[in-house]
Scaffold this motif. Sequence first.
Motif, PDB file in Angstrom:
ATOM      1  N   GLY A 131       0.790  -1.219   0.000  1.00  0.00           N
ATOM      2  CA  GLY A 131       0.000   0.000   0.000  1.00  0.00           C
ATOM      3  C   GLY A 131       0.824   1.271   0.000  1.00  0.00           C
ATOM      4  O   GLY A 131       0.316   2.348  -0.243  1.00  0.00           O
ATOM      5  N   LYS A 132       2.116   1.152   0.291  1.00  0.00           N
ATOM      6  CA  LYS A 132       2.962   2.339   0.378  1.00  0.00           C
ATOM      7  C   LYS A 132       3.885   2.499  -0.824  1.00  0.00           C
ATOM      8  O   LYS A 132       4.538   3.527  -0.971  1.00  0.00           O
ATOM      9  CB  LYS A 132       3.808   2.295   1.656  1.00  0.00           C
ATOM     10  CG  LYS A 132       2.981   2.350   2.928  1.00  0.00           C
ATOM     11  CD  LYS A 132       3.860   2.355   4.151  1.00  0.00           C
ATOM     12  CE  LYS A 132       4.135   0.929   4.567  1.00  0.00           C
ATOM     13  NZ  LYS A 132       4.912   0.798   5.783  1.00  0.00           N
ATOM     14  N   ALA A 133       3.960   1.460  -1.656  1.00  0.00           N
ATOM     15  CA  ALA A 133       4.833   1.530  -2.827  1.00  0.00           C
ATOM     16  C   ALA A 133       4.227   0.702  -3.956  1.00  0.00           C
ATOM     17  O   ALA A 133       3.605  -0.331  -3.720  1.00  0.00           O
ATOM     18  CB  ALA A 133       6.222   1.011  -2.484  1.00  0.00           C
ATOM     19  N   ASP A 134       4.434   1.162  -5.170  1.00  0.00           N
ATOM     20  CA  ASP A 134       3.952   0.454  -6.346  1.00  0.00           C
ATOM     21  C   ASP A 134       4.794  -0.799  -6.563  1.00  0.00           C
ATOM     22  O   ASP A 134       6.033  -0.748  -6.517  1.00  0.00           O
ATOM     23  CB  ASP A 134       4.039   1.387  -7.563  1.00  0.00           C
ATOM     24  CG  ASP A 134       3.536   0.734  -8.827  1.00  0.00           C
ATOM     25  OD1 ASP A 134       2.508   0.031  -8.764  1.00  0.00           O
ATOM     26  OD2 ASP A 134       4.170   0.918  -9.884  1.00  0.00           O
ATOM     27  N   GLY A 135       4.127  -1.917  -6.789  1.00  0.00           N
ATOM     28  CA  GLY A 135       4.823  -3.182  -6.978  1.00  0.00           C
ATOM     29  C   GLY A 135       5.812  -3.167  -8.126  1.00  0.00           C
ATOM     30  O   GLY A 135       6.874  -3.783  -8.049  1.00  0.00           O
ATOM     31  N   ASN A 136       5.482  -2.436  -9.195  1.00  0.00           N
ATOM     32  CA  ASN A 136       6.400  -2.363 -10.331  1.00  0.00           C
ATOM     33  C   ASN A 136       7.695  -1.644  -9.964  1.00  0.00           C
ATOM     34  O   ASN A 136       8.780  -2.033 -10.394  1.00  0.00           O
ATOM     35  CB  ASN A 136       5.737  -1.654 -11.513  1.00  0.00           C
ATOM     36  CG  ASN A 136       4.623  -2.481 -12.116  1.00  0.00           C
ATOM     37  OD1 ASN A 136       4.643  -3.701 -12.053  1.00  0.00           O
ATOM     38  ND2 ASN A 136       3.644  -1.816 -12.698  1.00  0.00           N
ATOM     39  N   GLU A 137       7.595  -0.586  -9.156  1.00  0.00           N
ATOM     40  CA  GLU A 137       8.789   0.135  -8.728  1.00  0.00           C
ATOM     41  C   GLU A 137       9.658  -0.742  -7.833  1.00  0.00           C
ATOM     42  O   GLU A 137      10.881  -0.736  -7.944  1.00  0.00           O
ATOM     43  CB  GLU A 137       8.409   1.422  -7.994  1.00  0.00           C
ATOM     44  CG  GLU A 137       7.823   2.478  -8.897  1.00  0.00           C
ATOM     45  CD  GLU A 137       7.475   3.760  -8.157  1.00  0.00           C
ATOM     46  OE1 GLU A 137       8.175   4.090  -7.174  1.00  0.00           O
ATOM     47  OE2 GLU A 137       6.522   4.422  -8.576  1.00  0.00           O
ATOM     48  N   VAL A 138       9.018  -1.485  -6.937  1.00  0.00           N
ATOM     49  CA  VAL A 138       9.750  -2.388  -6.055  1.00  0.00           C
ATOM     50  C   VAL A 138      10.436  -3.461  -6.893  1.00  0.00           C
ATOM     51  O   VAL A 138      11.618  -3.762  -6.695  1.00  0.00           O
ATOM     52  CB  VAL A 138       8.810  -3.029  -5.009  1.00  0.00           C
ATOM     53  CG1 VAL A 138       9.551  -4.081  -4.185  1.00  0.00           C
ATOM     54  CG2 VAL A 138       8.195  -1.962  -4.116  1.00  0.00           C
ATOM     55  N   ASN A 139       9.709  -4.017  -7.849  1.00  0.00           N
ATOM     56  CA  ASN A 139      10.229  -5.036  -8.757  1.00  0.00           C
ATOM     57  C   ASN A 139      11.493  -4.526  -9.465  1.00  0.00           C
ATOM     58  O   ASN A 139      12.512  -5.219  -9.500  1.00  0.00           O
ATOM     59  CB  ASN A 139       9.135  -5.388  -9.769  1.00  0.00           C
ATOM     60  CG  ASN A 139       9.495  -6.554 -10.654  1.00  0.00           C
ATOM     61  OD1 ASN A 139      10.617  -6.701 -11.081  1.00  0.00           O
ATOM     62  ND2 ASN A 139       8.496  -7.363 -10.957  1.00  0.00           N
ATOM     63  N   GLN A 140      11.420  -3.333 -10.027  1.00  0.00           N
ATOM     64  CA  GLN A 140      12.565  -2.767 -10.745  1.00  0.00           C
ATOM     65  C   GLN A 140      13.756  -2.535  -9.825  1.00  0.00           C
ATOM     66  O   GLN A 140      14.903  -2.791 -10.182  1.00  0.00           O
ATOM     67  CB  GLN A 140      12.177  -1.464 -11.432  1.00  0.00           C
ATOM     68  CG  GLN A 140      11.207  -1.650 -12.579  1.00  0.00           C
ATOM     69  CD  GLN A 140      10.646  -0.340 -13.096  1.00  0.00           C
ATOM     70  OE1 GLN A 140      10.908   0.728 -12.553  1.00  0.00           O
ATOM     71  NE2 GLN A 140       9.851  -0.423 -14.165  1.00  0.00           N
ATOM     72  N   SER A 141      13.482  -2.068  -8.616  1.00  0.00           N
ATOM     73  CA  SER A 141      14.545  -1.813  -7.658  1.00  0.00           C
ATOM     74  C   SER A 141      15.240  -3.115  -7.248  1.00  0.00           C
ATOM     75  O   SER A 141      16.469  -3.163  -7.152  1.00  0.00           O
ATOM     76  CB  SER A 141      13.983  -1.097  -6.425  1.00  0.00           C
ATOM     77  OG  SER A 141      15.004  -0.828  -5.495  1.00  0.00           O
ATOM     78  N   VAL A 142      14.451  -4.151  -6.990  1.00  0.00           N
ATOM     79  CA  VAL A 142      15.028  -5.442  -6.617  1.00  0.00           C
ATOM     80  C   VAL A 142      15.902  -5.973  -7.751  1.00  0.00           C
ATOM     81  O   VAL A 142      17.016  -6.427  -7.534  1.00  0.00           O
ATOM     82  CB  VAL A 142      13.927  -6.459  -6.231  1.00  0.00           C
ATOM     83  CG1 VAL A 142      14.508  -7.869  -6.081  1.00  0.00           C
ATOM     84  CG2 VAL A 142      13.233  -6.036  -4.941  1.00  0.00           C
ATOM     85  N   LYS A 143      15.394  -5.900  -8.988  1.00  0.00           N
ATOM     86  CA  LYS A 143      16.172  -6.359 -10.142  1.00  0.00           C
ATOM     87  C   LYS A 143      17.491  -5.589 -10.253  1.00  0.00           C
ATOM     88  O   LYS A 143      18.538  -6.166 -10.531  1.00  0.00           O
ATOM     89  CB  LYS A 143      15.362  -6.218 -11.433  1.00  0.00           C
ATOM     90  CG  LYS A 143      14.306  -7.268 -11.585  1.00  0.00           C
ATOM     91  CD  LYS A 143      13.519  -7.099 -12.884  1.00  0.00           C
ATOM     92  CE  LYS A 143      12.444  -8.153 -13.016  1.00  0.00           C
ATOM     93  NZ  LYS A 143      11.610  -7.947 -14.216  1.00  0.00           N
ATOM     94  N   ALA A 144      17.425  -4.271 -10.062  1.00  0.00           N
ATOM     95  CA  ALA A 144      18.625  -3.444 -10.164  1.00  0.00           C
ATOM     96  C   ALA A 144      19.642  -3.816  -9.086  1.00  0.00           C
ATOM     97  O   ALA A 144      20.857  -3.872  -9.356  1.00  0.00           O
ATOM     98  CB  ALA A 144      18.269  -1.972 -10.048  1.00  0.00           C
ATOM     99  N   HIS A 145      19.196  -4.108  -7.883  1.00  0.00           N
ATOM    100  CA  HIS A 145      20.102  -4.433  -6.796  1.00  0.00           C
ATOM    101  C   HIS A 145      20.677  -5.836  -6.927  1.00  0.00           C
ATOM    102  O   HIS A 145      21.794  -6.094  -6.463  1.00  0.00           O
ATOM    103  CB  HIS A 145      19.404  -4.288  -5.435  1.00  0.00           C
ATOM    104  CG  HIS A 145      19.283  -2.873  -4.977  1.00  0.00           C
ATOM    105  ND1 HIS A 145      18.297  -2.031  -5.432  1.00  0.00           N
ATOM    106  CD2 HIS A 145      20.037  -2.148  -4.113  1.00  0.00           C
ATOM    107  CE1 HIS A 145      18.455  -0.859  -4.865  1.00  0.00           C
ATOM    108  NE2 HIS A 145      19.487  -0.892  -4.068  1.00  0.00           N
ATOM    109  N   LEU A 146      19.931  -6.758  -7.518  1.00  0.00           N
ATOM    110  CA  LEU A 146      20.396  -8.141  -7.637  1.00  0.00           C
ATOM    111  C   LEU A 146      21.253  -8.382  -8.884  1.00  0.00           C
ATOM    112  O   LEU A 146      21.977  -9.361  -8.939  1.00  0.00           O
ATOM    113  CB  LEU A 146      19.208  -9.111  -7.640  1.00  0.00           C
ATOM    114  CG  LEU A 146      18.488  -9.288  -6.311  1.00  0.00           C
ATOM    115  CD1 LEU A 146      17.302 -10.237  -6.481  1.00  0.00           C
ATOM    116  CD2 LEU A 146      19.406  -9.775  -5.210  1.00  0.00           C
ATOM    117  N   SER A 147      21.160  -7.482  -9.854  1.00  0.00           N
ATOM    118  CA  SER A 147      21.953  -7.737 -11.083  1.00  0.00           C
ATOM    119  C   SER A 147      23.320  -7.100 -11.005  1.00  0.00           C
ATOM    120  O   SER A 147      23.658  -6.367 -10.137  1.00  0.00           O
ATOM    121  CB  SER A 147      21.199  -7.182 -12.292  1.00  0.00           C
ATOM    122  OG  SER A 147      20.959  -5.803 -12.157  1.00  0.00           O
TER     123      SER A 147
END
Length: 147
Positions: A131-147
């Motif tokens: 509810g506090k963050a868009d799932g797509n933004e979280v998804n992109q951030s996780v991908k950026a940190h893991l790659s």
Amino acid sequence: MSIANNLTEDLKTAMKEHNKVALNVIRSLKTALTNEKVSVGHDLTDEEELTVITREVKQVKESIAEFKNGGRDDLVAEQEQQLEVLSKYAPEQMSKEEIDKVVEETISEVGASAMSDFGKVMGAIMPKVKGKADGNEVNQSVKAHLS
């Protein structure tokens, strides 16, 4: 004051001001909350109310994107007005920096190191940002940190 009380008061104000956009959005939101209440069979908790509001905001954002792709600028403007009214009831959204910080903390917590841990990280992080963050933004951030 609960969300339902806020909606009722704002509905009265919108009627007095003849604000058709706000009137339609508030009625629609009240209906969505009532439908959810009937669906779950009990009065909604604050978290459940926020989930319904977040869902409504997401639908309007998706409509805006679709109308932009279709070149329907008249409908884009209408949807943006609706989003403005809905945003008043939605929880404060996290900034990109806040999302990145939570992602970094969660990656450390679960011991993720590669893209194969993506599902594990997303499973741990989504309840934290619900509810506090868009799932797509979280998804992109996780991908950026893991790659």
